[in-house]
Design a protein around this motif. Structure first.
Motif, mmCIF file in Angstrom:
data_model
loop_
_atom_site.group_PDB
_atom_site.id
_atom_site.type_symbol
_atom_site.label_atom_id
_atom_site.label_comp_id
_atom_site.label_asym_id
_atom_site.label_seq_id
_atom_site.Cartn_x
_atom_site.Cartn_y
_atom_site.Cartn_z
ATOM 1 N N VAL A 196 -3.075 40.228 -7.158
ATOM 2 C CA VAL A 196 -4.483 39.809 -7.237
ATOM 3 C C VAL A 196 -5.084 39.609 -5.840
ATOM 4 C CG1 VAL A 196 -4.102 37.302 -7.380
ATOM 5 C CG2 VAL A 196 -6.032 38.332 -8.602
ATOM 6 N N GLY A 197 -4.204 39.463 -4.832
ATOM 7 C CA GLY A 197 -4.695 39.327 -3.453
ATOM 8 C C GLY A 197 -4.355 37.987 -2.810
ATOM 9 N N GLY A 221 -1.685 37.106 -0.989
ATOM 10 C CA GLY A 221 -1.216 37.291 0.387
ATOM 11 C C GLY A 221 -2.369 37.670 1.314
ATOM 12 N N GLY A 256 11.835 41.831 -11.200
ATOM 13 C CA GLY A 256 10.530 41.209 -11.424
ATOM 14 C C GLY A 256 10.642 39.895 -12.169
ATOM 15 N N VAL A 315 13.067 33.686 -9.621
ATOM 16 C CA VAL A 315 14.288 33.071 -9.090
ATOM 17 C C VAL A 315 14.385 31.672 -9.734
ATOM 18 C CG1 VAL A 315 15.325 32.224 -6.936
ATOM 19 C CG2 VAL A 315 14.115 34.420 -6.967
ATOM 20 N N MET A 343 14.447 27.499 -5.891
ATOM 21 C CA MET A 343 13.114 27.463 -5.285
ATOM 22 C C MET A 343 12.748 26.045 -4.836
ATOM 23 S SD MET A 343 12.477 30.551 -5.311
ATOM 24 C CE MET A 343 10.994 30.343 -4.353
ATOM 25 N N LEU A 396 -1.460 47.147 -6.856
ATOM 26 C CA LEU A 396 -0.014 47.047 -6.599
ATOM 27 C C LEU A 396 0.638 48.408 -6.412
ATOM 28 C CD1 LEU A 396 1.273 44.195 -8.928
ATOM 29 C CD2 LEU A 396 1.090 44.204 -6.449
ATOM 30 N N VAL A 413 0.389 44.292 5.441
ATOM 31 C CA VAL A 413 0.177 44.886 4.122
ATOM 32 C C VAL A 413 -0.989 45.874 4.178
ATOM 33 C CG1 VAL A 413 -0.482 44.365 1.738
ATOM 34 C CG2 VAL A 413 1.144 42.890 2.933
ATOM 35 N N TYR A 414 -0.763 47.076 3.633
ATOM 36 C CA TYR A 414 -1.785 48.123 3.567
ATOM 37 C C TYR A 414 -2.044 48.473 2.113
ATOM 38 C CZ TYR A 414 -0.979 48.667 8.533
ATOM 39 O OH TYR A 414 -0.888 48.423 9.877
ATOM 40 N N ASP A 464 9.712 46.139 -6.105
ATOM 41 C CA ASP A 464 9.108 45.608 -7.331
ATOM 42 C C ASP A 464 7.683 46.112 -7.533
ATOM 43 O OD1 ASP A 464 8.068 44.101 -5.253
ATOM 44 O OD2 ASP A 464 8.349 42.156 -6.213
ATOM 45 N N SER A 478 -14.403 42.756 -2.381
ATOM 46 C CA SER A 478 -13.635 43.152 -1.190
ATOM 47 C C SER A 478 -12.924 41.916 -0.625
ATOM 48 C CB SER A 478 -14.577 43.712 -0.124
ATOM 49 O OG SER A 478 -15.346 42.646 0.404
ATOM 50 N N VAL A 520 -14.269 38.011 -1.154
ATOM 51 C CA VAL A 520 -13.465 36.970 -1.813
ATOM 52 C C VAL A 520 -13.245 35.804 -0.841
ATOM 53 C CG1 VAL A 520 -11.252 36.459 -2.939
ATOM 54 C CG2 VAL A 520 -12.337 38.701 -3.289
HETATM 55 P P1 AP5 Z 1 5.576 37.503 -4.341
HETATM 56 O O1 AP5 Z 1 5.867 38.227 -3.096
HETATM 57 O O2 AP5 Z 1 4.914 36.177 -4.277
HETATM 58 O O3 AP5 Z 1 4.766 38.490 -5.286
HETATM 59 P P2 AP5 Z 1 3.547 38.285 -6.268
HETATM 60 O O4 AP5 Z 1 3.121 36.931 -6.632
HETATM 61 O O5 AP5 Z 1 3.904 39.164 -7.387
HETATM 62 O O6 AP5 Z 1 2.356 38.700 -5.396
HETATM 63 P P3 AP5 Z 1 2.213 39.968 -4.584
HETATM 64 O O7 AP5 Z 1 2.776 39.786 -3.218
HETATM 65 O O8 AP5 Z 1 2.724 41.168 -5.339
HETATM 66 O O9 AP5 Z 1 0.623 40.154 -4.575
HETATM 67 P P4 AP5 Z 1 -0.521 39.339 -3.874
HETATM 68 O O10 AP5 Z 1 -1.277 38.580 -4.900
HETATM 69 O O11 AP5 Z 1 -0.027 38.597 -2.680
HETATM 70 O O12 AP5 Z 1 -1.425 40.584 -3.444
HETATM 71 P P5 AP5 Z 1 -1.669 41.248 -1.997
HETATM 72 O O13 AP5 Z 1 -2.553 40.359 -1.185
HETATM 73 O O14 AP5 Z 1 -0.398 41.738 -1.387
HETATM 74 O O15 AP5 Z 1 6.906 37.288 -5.190
HETATM 75 C C1 AP5 Z 1 7.824 38.347 -5.370
HETATM 76 C C2 AP5 Z 1 9.010 37.870 -6.199
HETATM 77 O O16 AP5 Z 1 9.666 36.757 -5.545
HETATM 78 C C3 AP5 Z 1 8.686 37.331 -7.597
HETATM 79 O O17 AP5 Z 1 8.557 38.373 -8.556
HETATM 80 C C4 AP5 Z 1 9.914 36.445 -7.864
HETATM 81 O O18 AP5 Z 1 11.039 37.215 -8.203
HETATM 82 C C5 AP5 Z 1 10.179 35.818 -6.502
HETATM 83 N N1 AP5 Z 1 9.485 34.525 -6.300
HETATM 84 C C6 AP5 Z 1 8.534 34.244 -5.358
HETATM 85 N N2 AP5 Z 1 8.112 32.969 -5.479
HETATM 86 C C7 AP5 Z 1 8.811 32.426 -6.503
HETATM 87 C C8 AP5 Z 1 8.804 31.153 -7.124
HETATM 88 N N3 AP5 Z 1 7.990 30.157 -6.705
HETATM 89 N N4 AP5 Z 1 9.641 30.932 -8.167
HETATM 90 C C9 AP5 Z 1 10.483 31.909 -8.598
HETATM 91 N N5 AP5 Z 1 10.528 33.137 -8.066
HETATM 92 C C10 AP5 Z 1 9.705 33.397 -7.025
HETATM 93 O O19 AP5 Z 1 -2.563 42.518 -2.459
HETATM 94 C C11 AP5 Z 1 -2.008 43.572 -3.222
HETATM 95 C C12 AP5 Z 1 -2.612 44.896 -2.728
HETATM 96 O O20 AP5 Z 1 -4.021 44.894 -2.985
HETATM 97 C C13 AP5 Z 1 -2.474 45.158 -1.214
HETATM 98 O O21 AP5 Z 1 -2.283 46.521 -1.014
HETATM 99 C C14 AP5 Z 1 -3.832 44.697 -0.627
HETATM 100 O O22 AP5 Z 1 -4.161 45.403 0.554
HETATM 101 C C15 AP5 Z 1 -4.783 45.014 -1.778
HETATM 102 N N6 AP5 Z 1 -5.890 44.057 -1.884
HETATM 103 C C16 AP5 Z 1 -5.779 42.695 -1.887
HETATM 104 N N7 AP5 Z 1 -6.980 42.121 -2.048
HETATM 105 C C17 AP5 Z 1 -7.872 43.160 -2.160
HETATM 106 C C18 AP5 Z 1 -9.277 43.205 -2.358
HETATM 107 N N8 AP5 Z 1 -10.004 42.084 -2.462
HETATM 108 N N9 AP5 Z 1 -9.878 44.424 -2.444
HETATM 109 C C19 AP5 Z 1 -9.131 45.560 -2.353
HETATM 110 N N10 AP5 Z 1 -7.804 45.587 -2.143
HETATM 111 C C20 AP5 Z 1 -7.175 44.390 -2.069
#
Ligand code: AP5
Length: 214
Positions: free
Chosen positions: A11-12, A14, A56, A59, A64, A124, A136-137, A162, A200, A204
């Motif tokens: 969802v964004g 990071g 996916g 943990v 944690m 994703l 991140v790209y 993942d 964008s 946000v």
């Molecule tokens: P984690 O790394 O936290 O993954 P996630 O929550 O699935 O989140 P993501 O990193 O996939 O996405 P994001 O929301 O940060 O999006 P991003 O900004 O990168 O966790 C991975 C794994 O670790 C879990 O599955 C689990 O196994 C384990 N884990 C972690 N924490 C845990 C916990 N507390 N307990 C248990 N297990 C745990 O954006 C995604 C993409 O979209 C990028 O390419 C970006 O450039 C693009 N983008 C972002 N925002 C926009 C926008 N506004 N417009 C256009 N593009 C955009």
């Protein structure tokens, strides 16, 4: 300021955490990044976490909680931070509340990022990450200047394990079952701010900062 970023995979969180870090000069604590770093190093934590991340799945809570207690309330207490990816279960949220109470500390806000599932799948499956500096790209919305190469450090860009379609779907299902209930939990606590994350990154971010300043 102490913030939590909540929301489904992709969802964004990071992306927004990085922008908030620059704006408020507070660190991002990403549990996903910590776990991937541990896997890369082959540490004990990495060996325990690897099979969960690759499927996916989450943990286990005890692992944690140990990690987060050490990070937030260890020898060097942090003045402020953005928690990205923690808590992810009710057990984690309740334990975090207890940690805050034990340390006479308070959480300022929980930002709940929301976007349509189709948009999340698109973000994703087109994400690429630098193996070296972790930048991140996105092949659609933020492509690198040279295909496959990081603009900042010339490192190799890769697709997270993942971020393959089958695992993405499981991550979304796990989110709905185990993490989504936290939205009601923090709404009831009166600290939830809902954020439409479909614009964008800058749009946000602007919305988040205006809400925080309110
Ligand atoms: P984690 O790394 O936290 O993954 P996630 O929550 O699935 O989140 P993501 O990193 O996939 O996405 P994001 O929301 O940060 O999006 P991003 O900004 O990168 O966790 C991975 C794994 O670790 C879990 O599955 C689990 O196994 C384990 N884990 C972690 N924490 C845990 C916990 N507390 N307990 C248990 N297990 C745990 O954006 C995604 C993409 O979209 C990028 O390419 C970006 O450039 C693009 N983008 C972002 N925002 C926009 C926008 N506004 N417009 C256009 N593009 C955009």
């Amino acid at each position: 300021m102490k913030l939590i970023l909540l929301g489904p995979p992709g969802v964004g969180k990071g992306t927004q955490a990085q922008l908030l870090t620059k704006e408020y000069k507070i660190p991002q604590i990403s549990t996903g990044d910590i776990l991937r770093g541990a896997i890369q190093k082959g540490s004990d934590l990495g060996q325990k976490a690897n099979s969960y991340l690759s499927k996916g799945e989450l943990v286990p809570d005890d692992i944690m909680l140990g990690l987060i207690r050490e990070k937030l309330f260890g020898d060097v207490p942090l003045g402020g931070y953005i928690l990205d990816g923690f808590p992810r279960t009710l057990v984690q949220a309740k334990a975090l509340k207890t940690m805050f109470q034990e340390n006479n500390d308070t959480l300022d806000a929980v930002l709940s990022l929301e976007a349509d599932e189709k948009l999340i799948l698109k973000r994703l499956s087109s994400r690429r990450t630098c193996r070296n500096c972790k930048a991140v790209y996105n092949l659609i919305t933020k492509p690198p200047v040279v295909s496959g190469i990081c603009d900042t450090c010339s490192g190799e860009l890769y697709q997270r394990n993942d971020d393959k379609i089958g695992t993405i779907q499981n991550r979304i299902a796990v989110y709905k079952k185990q993490t989504e209930p936290l939205i009601d939990y923090y709404r009831a606590a009166g600290i939830l701010i809902a954020i439409d994350s479909s614009g964008s990154p800058q749009e946000v971010h602007g919305f988040i900062t205006s809400q925080l300043e309110d």
